[in-house]
Design a protein around this motif. Structure first.
Motif, PDB file in Angstrom:
ATOM      1  N   SER A 205       0.392  14.560  -4.366  1.00 49.53           N
ATOM      2  CA  SER A 205      -0.790  14.140  -3.617  1.00 49.53           C
ATOM      3  C   SER A 205      -1.692  13.237  -4.452  1.00 49.53           C
ATOM      4  N   VAL A 206      -2.471  12.410  -3.732  1.00 48.41           N
ATOM      5  CA  VAL A 206      -3.501  11.587  -4.361  1.00 48.41           C
ATOM      6  C   VAL A 206      -4.771  11.699  -3.532  1.00 48.41           C
ATOM      7  N   SER A 207      -5.897  11.629  -4.210  1.00 50.15           N
ATOM      8  CA  SER A 207      -7.204  11.601  -3.563  1.00 50.15           C
ATOM      9  C   SER A 207      -7.986  10.476  -4.237  1.00 50.15           C
ATOM     10  N   ASP A 227      -2.299 -14.250   1.335  1.00 49.77           N
ATOM     11  CA  ASP A 227      -1.091 -13.609   0.822  1.00 49.77           C
ATOM     12  C   ASP A 227      -0.848 -14.001  -0.630  1.00 49.77           C
ATOM     13  N   GLU A 228      -1.208 -15.252  -0.966  1.00 54.26           N
ATOM     14  CA  GLU A 228      -1.018 -15.713  -2.345  1.00 54.26           C
ATOM     15  C   GLU A 228      -1.902 -14.934  -3.312  1.00 54.26           C
ATOM     16  N   GLN A 229      -3.163 -14.682  -2.916  1.00 56.71           N
ATOM     17  CA  GLN A 229      -4.060 -13.892  -3.757  1.00 56.71           C
ATOM     18  C   GLN A 229      -3.560 -12.462  -3.902  1.00 56.71           C
ATOM     19  N   TRP A 230      -3.023 -11.916  -2.818  1.00 57.02           N
ATOM     20  CA  TRP A 230      -2.476 -10.558  -2.860  1.00 57.02           C
ATOM     21  C   TRP A 230      -1.324 -10.486  -3.861  1.00 57.02           C
ATOM     22  N   ALA A 231      -0.439 -11.459  -3.810  1.00 51.63           N
ATOM     23  CA  ALA A 231       0.706 -11.474  -4.722  1.00 51.63           C
ATOM     24  C   ALA A 231       0.270 -11.690  -6.172  1.00 51.63           C
ATOM     25  N   GLU A 232      -0.719 -12.559  -6.366  1.00 54.52           N
ATOM     26  CA  GLU A 232      -1.162 -12.866  -7.723  1.00 54.52           C
ATOM     27  C   GLU A 232      -1.949 -11.724  -8.360  1.00 54.52           C
ATOM     28  N   GLN A 233      -2.769 -11.034  -7.555  1.00 52.35           N
ATOM     29  CA  GLN A 233      -3.673 -10.042  -8.116  1.00 52.35           C
ATOM     30  C   GLN A 233      -3.176  -8.601  -7.997  1.00 52.35           C
ATOM     31  N   ILE A 234      -2.293  -8.328  -7.031  1.00 53.99           N
ATOM     32  CA  ILE A 234      -1.891  -6.935  -6.802  1.00 53.99           C
ATOM     33  C   ILE A 234      -0.380  -6.747  -6.931  1.00 53.99           C
ATOM     34  N   SER A 235       0.369  -7.198  -5.936  1.00 50.33           N
ATOM     35  CA  SER A 235       1.792  -6.856  -5.882  1.00 50.33           C
ATOM     36  C   SER A 235       2.578  -7.425  -7.048  1.00 50.33           C
ATOM     37  N   GLY A 236       2.256  -8.653  -7.452  1.00 51.03           N
ATOM     38  CA  GLY A 236       2.990  -9.275  -8.554  1.00 51.03           C
ATOM     39  C   GLY A 236       2.839  -8.539  -9.874  1.00 51.03           C
ATOM     40  N   PRO A 237       1.623  -8.377 -10.361  1.00 54.56           N
ATOM     41  CA  PRO A 237       1.463  -7.758 -11.683  1.00 54.56           C
ATOM     42  C   PRO A 237       1.566  -6.232 -11.700  1.00 54.56           C
ATOM     43  N   TYR A 238       1.330  -5.545 -10.578  1.00 51.96           N
ATOM     44  CA  TYR A 238       1.197  -4.077 -10.621  1.00 51.96           C
ATOM     45  C   TYR A 238       2.289  -3.294  -9.905  1.00 51.96           C
ATOM     46  N   PHE A 239       2.955  -3.888  -8.925  1.00 47.29           N
ATOM     47  CA  PHE A 239       3.962  -3.121  -8.182  1.00 47.29           C
ATOM     48  C   PHE A 239       5.278  -3.104  -8.960  1.00 47.29           C
ATOM     49  N   ASN A 240       5.280  -2.344 -10.042  1.00 43.52           N
ATOM     50  CA  ASN A 240       6.482  -2.180 -10.859  1.00 43.52           C
ATOM     51  C   ASN A 240       6.439  -0.783 -11.488  1.00 43.52           C
ATOM     52  N   LYS A 241       7.540  -0.347 -12.037  1.00 44.23           N
ATOM     53  CA  LYS A 241       7.649   1.031 -12.538  1.00 44.23           C
ATOM     54  C   LYS A 241       6.654   1.323 -13.663  1.00 44.23           C
ATOM     55  N   GLU A 242       6.410   0.356 -14.522  1.00 45.34           N
ATOM     56  CA  GLU A 242       5.485   0.596 -15.636  1.00 45.34           C
ATOM     57  C   GLU A 242       4.110   1.005 -15.131  1.00 45.34           C
ATOM     58  N   PHE A 247      -0.170   4.871 -13.003  1.00 40.43           N
ATOM     59  CA  PHE A 247      -0.921   5.333 -11.840  1.00 40.43           C
ATOM     60  C   PHE A 247      -0.664   6.815 -11.598  1.00 40.43           C
ATOM     61  N   ALA A 248       0.609   7.212 -11.674  1.00 39.50           N
ATOM     62  CA  ALA A 248       0.970   8.606 -11.432  1.00 39.50           C
ATOM     63  C   ALA A 248       0.309   9.518 -12.459  1.00 39.50           C
ATOM     64  N   GLU A 249       0.303   9.102 -13.715  1.00 36.76           N
ATOM     65  CA  GLU A 249      -0.306   9.920 -14.758  1.00 36.76           C
ATOM     66  C   GLU A 249      -1.788  10.110 -14.532  1.00 36.76           C
ATOM     67  N   ARG A 250      -2.429   9.095 -13.981  1.00 34.80           N
ATOM     68  CA  ARG A 250      -3.875   9.144 -13.807  1.00 34.80           C
ATOM     69  C   ARG A 250      -4.309   9.796 -12.494  1.00 34.80           C
ATOM     70  N   TYR A 251      -3.542   9.552 -11.417  1.00 30.78           N
ATOM     71  CA  TYR A 251      -4.046   9.947 -10.101  1.00 30.78           C
ATOM     72  C   TYR A 251      -3.168  10.935  -9.323  1.00 30.78           C
ATOM     73  N   ILE A 252      -1.867  10.985  -9.561  1.00 31.25           N
ATOM     74  CA  ILE A 252      -0.996  11.816  -8.726  1.00 31.25           C
ATOM     75  C   ILE A 252      -0.949  13.233  -9.250  1.00 31.25           C
ATOM     76  N   LYS A 253      -1.237  14.157  -8.354  1.00 27.12           N
ATOM     77  CA  LYS A 253      -1.186  15.579  -8.693  1.00 27.12           C
ATOM     78  C   LYS A 253       0.093  16.188  -8.125  1.00 27.12           C
TER      79      LYS A 253
END
Length: 255
Positions: A205-207, A227-242, A247-253
């Motif tokens: 879970s996350v809250s 869509d370009e800003q979304w890819a540049e600022q969010i999905s591109g740099p952050y949607f990866n396993k690292e 994220f899981a360590e910080r927020y997922i219980k």
């Protein structure tokens, strides 16, 4: 014996003068009456190049609608204004995620839109229910394949499909990380999101608040308009396993 007066020529001269006088007086009176009934002649046009100053009325400022105005404290509505022919139509910004329709900062949240949009999220076939509050969204996934199959008797999905979908911890982290940021972006009026995903005897879970998500992704979600800003600022740099692991360590219980 004296002749009758009407036989005298002077008598007829006097009669003619009297008749002419009466006719002239009648004609003068008729002209005066016609002059009174006739409309005044138009004023001569202004000379070329001369413009008469016109009276300009200063517009009355309309009331500004304060954010969060409610039925209990209604804000004054601005008067209707008809755009001129030269006014360009306002086009909403491109969707940062397919299907974006919600206006910015809409509170309370549009329940029907949130429910429709949730069907686009990862793992959406296994979402049991979505609760929409004034500015909060709660999503609960089915606790098991048996519970899912009971609620969807006509499904063609198998238990193997279900287990394969959630068997990877990274797949679960992907859902719990990406779904909230997509919802915060789609519905800017959302203040908090809670997601619960049970699988194989554990509940993940996350809250999250909008501020905590923006801090993690180091961005202002309301400033992402294409869509370009979304890819540049969010999905591109952050949607990866690292970053999913961070994220899981910080927020997922996990319970």
């Amino acid at each position: 014996m004296r002749k009758p007066i009407y036989t005298e020529w002077r008598f007829w001269v006097i009669i003619v003068v009297i008749v002419l006088g009466i006719a002239i007086a009648a004609a003068i009176k008729q002209r005066q009456e016609q002059a009174q009934d006739s409309p005044p002649s138009p004023s001569p046009p202004a000379a070329a190049g001369t413009q008469l100053p016109s009276q300009v009325t200063a517009p009355t400022p309309s009331a500004t609608v304060a954010p969060g105005a409610s039925a209990a404290n209604p804000a004054s509505s601005p008067p209707d204004v008809t755009p001129s022919a030269d006014t360009q139509p306002v086009t909403p910004p491109p969707s940062a995620y397919p299907g974006q329709t919600s206006p910015a900062d809409q509170v309370p949240l549009p329940k029907s839109d949130v429910l429709a949009y949730s069907r686009q999220l990862k793992g959406s076939p296994y979402i049991r229910d979505v609760a929409v509050g004034t500015d909060n969204i709660e999503i609960h996934y089915f606790g098991s394949f048996a519970e899912f199959a009971q609620a969807n008797p006509g499904t063609q999905k198998t238990k193997a499909d279900y287990n394969e979908y959630f068997s990877s911890r990274d797949a679960i982290n992907k859902i719990l990380m990406e779904a909230p940021v997509q919802l915060f972006r789609q519905f800017p009026g959302t203040a908090s999101i809670d997601i619960s995903l049970p699988f194989s005897g554990k509940t993940y879970s996350v809250s999250l608040t909008k501020g905590s998500v923006e801090k993690f992704f180091n961005t202002d979600l309301d400033g992402i308009e294409t869509d370009e800003q979304w890819a540049e600022q969010i999905s591109g740099p952050y949607f990866n396993k690292e970053y999913r692991d961070q994220f899981a360590e910080r927020y997922i219980k996990v319970n």
